[in-house]
Design a protein around this motif. Structure first.
Motif, PDB file in Angstrom:
ATOM      1  N   PHE A 134       0.809  -1.214   0.000  1.00  0.00           N
ATOM      2  CA  PHE A 134       0.000   0.000   0.000  1.00  0.00           C
ATOM      3  C   PHE A 134       0.845   1.267   0.000  1.00  0.00           C
ATOM      4  CE2 PHE A 134      -2.933  -3.159   1.824  1.00  0.00           C
ATOM      5  CZ  PHE A 134      -3.990  -3.003   0.943  1.00  0.00           C
ATOM      6  N   GLU A 135       2.001   1.217   0.631  1.00  0.00           N
ATOM      7  CA  GLU A 135       2.847   2.404   0.734  1.00  0.00           C
ATOM      8  C   GLU A 135       3.349   2.876  -0.620  1.00  0.00           C
ATOM      9  OE1 GLU A 135       5.872   1.292   3.491  1.00  0.00           O
ATOM     10  OE2 GLU A 135       4.485   1.245   5.185  1.00  0.00           O
ATOM     11  N   ILE A 136       3.678   1.952  -1.488  1.00  0.00           N
ATOM     12  CA  ILE A 136       4.173   2.336  -2.810  1.00  0.00           C
ATOM     13  C   ILE A 136       3.119   2.154  -3.901  1.00  0.00           C
ATOM     14  CG2 ILE A 136       6.608   2.051  -2.268  1.00  0.00           C
ATOM     15  CD1 ILE A 136       6.545  -0.722  -3.460  1.00  0.00           C
ATOM     16  N   GLY A 137       1.953   1.633  -3.541  1.00  0.00           N
ATOM     17  CA  GLY A 137       0.826   1.544  -4.471  1.00  0.00           C
ATOM     18  C   GLY A 137       0.962   0.494  -5.552  1.00  0.00           C
ATOM     19  N   ILE A 138       1.672  -0.571  -5.254  1.00  0.00           N
ATOM     20  CA  ILE A 138       1.844  -1.643  -6.238  1.00  0.00           C
ATOM     21  C   ILE A 138       0.975  -2.827  -5.841  1.00  0.00           C
ATOM     22  CG2 ILE A 138       3.458  -3.322  -7.216  1.00  0.00           C
ATOM     23  CD1 ILE A 138       5.612  -1.172  -6.967  1.00  0.00           C
ATOM     24  N   ILE A 139       0.293  -3.366  -6.843  1.00  0.00           N
ATOM     25  CA  ILE A 139      -0.549  -4.541  -6.603  1.00  0.00           C
ATOM     26  C   ILE A 139      -0.342  -5.556  -7.717  1.00  0.00           C
ATOM     27  CG2 ILE A 139      -2.575  -3.555  -7.765  1.00  0.00           C
ATOM     28  CD1 ILE A 139      -4.231  -4.959  -5.434  1.00  0.00           C
ATOM     29  N   ILE A 140      -0.355  -6.808  -7.315  1.00  0.00           N
ATOM     30  CA  ILE A 140      -0.274  -7.931  -8.247  1.00  0.00           C
ATOM     31  C   ILE A 140      -1.520  -8.766  -8.009  1.00  0.00           C
ATOM     32  CG2 ILE A 140       1.025  -9.972  -8.970  1.00  0.00           C
ATOM     33  CD1 ILE A 140       3.495  -8.591  -7.587  1.00  0.00           C
ATOM     34  N   GLU A 141      -2.251  -9.038  -9.060  1.00  0.00           N
ATOM     35  CA  GLU A 141      -3.463  -9.851  -8.945  1.00  0.00           C
ATOM     36  C   GLU A 141      -3.245 -11.167  -9.670  1.00  0.00           C
ATOM     37  OE1 GLU A 141      -8.022  -8.800  -9.475  1.00  0.00           O
ATOM     38  OE2 GLU A 141      -7.016  -8.972 -11.416  1.00  0.00           O
ATOM     39  N   ASN A 142      -3.416 -12.257  -8.949  1.00  0.00           N
ATOM     40  CA  ASN A 142      -3.432 -13.570  -9.574  1.00  0.00           C
ATOM     41  C   ASN A 142      -4.897 -13.988  -9.687  1.00  0.00           C
ATOM     42  OD1 ASN A 142      -1.873 -16.072 -10.457  1.00  0.00           O
ATOM     43  ND2 ASN A 142      -3.373 -16.881  -9.026  1.00  0.00           N
ATOM     44  N   TYR A 143      -5.426 -13.858 -10.876  1.00  0.00           N
ATOM     45  CA  TYR A 143      -6.830 -14.182 -11.131  1.00  0.00           C
ATOM     46  C   TYR A 143      -6.979 -15.692 -11.280  1.00  0.00           C
ATOM     47  CZ  TYR A 143     -11.503 -13.442 -13.088  1.00  0.00           C
ATOM     48  OH  TYR A 143     -12.850 -13.430 -13.308  1.00  0.00           O
ATOM     49  N   HIS A 144      -8.083 -16.225 -10.816  1.00  0.00           N
ATOM     50  CA  HIS A 144      -8.268 -17.682 -10.770  1.00  0.00           C
ATOM     51  C   HIS A 144      -8.216 -18.357 -12.139  1.00  0.00           C
ATOM     52  CE1 HIS A 144     -12.429 -16.185 -11.252  1.00  0.00           C
ATOM     53  NE2 HIS A 144     -12.569 -17.271 -11.990  1.00  0.00           N
ATOM     54  N   GLU A 145      -8.345 -17.602 -13.209  1.00  0.00           N
ATOM     55  CA  GLU A 145      -8.253 -18.200 -14.541  1.00  0.00           C
ATOM     56  C   GLU A 145      -6.812 -18.252 -15.041  1.00  0.00           C
ATOM     57  OE1 GLU A 145     -11.049 -16.261 -17.097  1.00  0.00           O
ATOM     58  OE2 GLU A 145     -12.762 -17.019 -15.960  1.00  0.00           O
ATOM     59  N   GLY A 146      -5.852 -17.875 -14.178  1.00  0.00           N
ATOM     60  CA  GLY A 146      -4.446 -18.012 -14.507  1.00  0.00           C
ATOM     61  C   GLY A 146      -3.744 -16.742 -14.946  1.00  0.00           C
ATOM     62  N   GLU A 147      -4.465 -15.640 -15.029  1.00  0.00           N
ATOM     63  CA  GLU A 147      -3.851 -14.386 -15.463  1.00  0.00           C
ATOM     64  C   GLU A 147      -3.212 -13.657 -14.286  1.00  0.00           C
ATOM     65  OE1 GLU A 147      -6.071 -10.578 -16.834  1.00  0.00           O
ATOM     66  OE2 GLU A 147      -5.821 -11.882 -18.585  1.00  0.00           O
ATOM     67  N   ILE A 148      -1.968 -13.225 -14.468  1.00  0.00           N
ATOM     68  CA  ILE A 148      -1.261 -12.445 -13.459  1.00  0.00           C
ATOM     69  C   ILE A 148      -1.097 -11.031 -14.004  1.00  0.00           C
ATOM     70  CG2 ILE A 148       0.829 -12.205 -12.077  1.00  0.00           C
ATOM     71  CD1 ILE A 148       1.362 -15.211 -12.637  1.00  0.00           C
ATOM     72  N   THR A 149      -1.613 -10.052 -13.270  1.00  0.00           N
ATOM     73  CA  THR A 149      -1.533  -8.658 -13.692  1.00  0.00           C
ATOM     74  C   THR A 149      -0.881  -7.856 -12.579  1.00  0.00           C
ATOM     75  OG1 THR A 149      -3.627  -8.984 -14.861  1.00  0.00           O
ATOM     76  CG2 THR A 149      -2.833  -6.725 -14.658  1.00  0.00           C
ATOM     77  N   ILE A 150      -0.011  -6.930 -12.964  1.00  0.00           N
ATOM     78  CA  ILE A 150       0.679  -6.083 -11.999  1.00  0.00           C
ATOM     79  C   ILE A 150       0.548  -4.632 -12.436  1.00  0.00           C
ATOM     80  CG2 ILE A 150       2.881  -6.405 -13.195  1.00  0.00           C
ATOM     81  CD1 ILE A 150       4.223  -6.079 -10.428  1.00  0.00           C
ATOM     82  N   GLY A 151       0.458  -3.758 -11.450  1.00  0.00           N
ATOM     83  CA  GLY A 151       0.389  -2.338 -11.782  1.00  0.00           C
ATOM     84  C   GLY A 151       0.642  -1.466 -10.588  1.00  0.00           C
ATOM     85  N   LYS A 152       0.737  -0.172 -10.864  1.00  0.00           N
ATOM     86  CA  LYS A 152       0.981   0.838  -9.840  1.00  0.00           C
ATOM     87  C   LYS A 152      -0.212   1.784  -9.839  1.00  0.00           C
ATOM     88  CE  LYS A 152       4.630   3.944  -8.306  1.00  0.00           C
ATOM     89  NZ  LYS A 152       4.584   3.560  -6.928  1.00  0.00           N
ATOM     90  N   LYS A 153      -0.705   2.095  -8.652  1.00  0.00           N
ATOM     91  CA  LYS A 153      -1.882   2.947  -8.509  1.00  0.00           C
ATOM     92  C   LYS A 153      -1.541   4.394  -8.843  1.00  0.00           C
ATOM     93  CE  LYS A 153      -5.560   4.228  -5.344  1.00  0.00           C
ATOM     94  NZ  LYS A 153      -6.561   4.281  -6.365  1.00  0.00           N
ATOM     95  N   LYS A 154      -2.501   5.066  -9.489  1.00  0.00           N
ATOM     96  CA  LYS A 154      -2.378   6.492  -9.748  1.00  0.00           C
ATOM     97  C   LYS A 154      -2.591   7.241  -8.440  1.00  0.00           C
ATOM     98  CE  LYS A 154      -4.586   6.089 -14.253  1.00  0.00           C
ATOM     99  NZ  LYS A 154      -5.751   6.449 -15.052  1.00  0.00           N
TER     100      LYS A 154
END
Length: 101
Positions: A80-100
């Motif tokens: 949360f401090e640097i606003g980075i999140i990685i989502e591992n979606y149950h269908e196998g997709e991994i997405t990463i990003g930084k919050k605006k």
């Protein structure tokens, strides 16, 4: 988490509000991103609200990624401090990003 990041009605992160969003094939690909420091600590949050939240360095999470994602249907790895999140979606997709901000 929902106070920091917006989610869709189907419990997927709303990626329209995330900058530098990338879909990656392998979790180890996050080490190629210039804004990621794998020594930073991240929280692991699963979709099941009664599961505990754990904290570890991103490098340790990457090492144990298969075990980490086996716990829940969907998994979010967030700092949360640097606003980075990685989502591992149950269908196998991994997405990463930084919050605006």
């Amino acid at each position: 988490m929902v106070n920091t990041f917006n989610f869709t009605n189907w419990s997927r992160l709303n990626w329209d509000e995330i900058i530098d969003k990338r879909i990656i094939i392998d979790i180890k690909d996050v080490t190629n991103l210039n804004y990621i420091n794998t020594a930073e600590h991240f929280l692991v949050i699963w979709n099941e609200y009664n599961f505990p939240v754990i904290e570890s360095s991103l490098s340790k999470i990457i090492e144990s990624f298969d075990d980490v994602i086996a716990v829940g249907f969907d998994t979010w790895i967030v700092n949360f401090e640097i606003g980075i999140i990685i989502e591992n979606y149950h269908e196998g997709e991994i997405t990463i990003g930084k919050k605006k901000y």
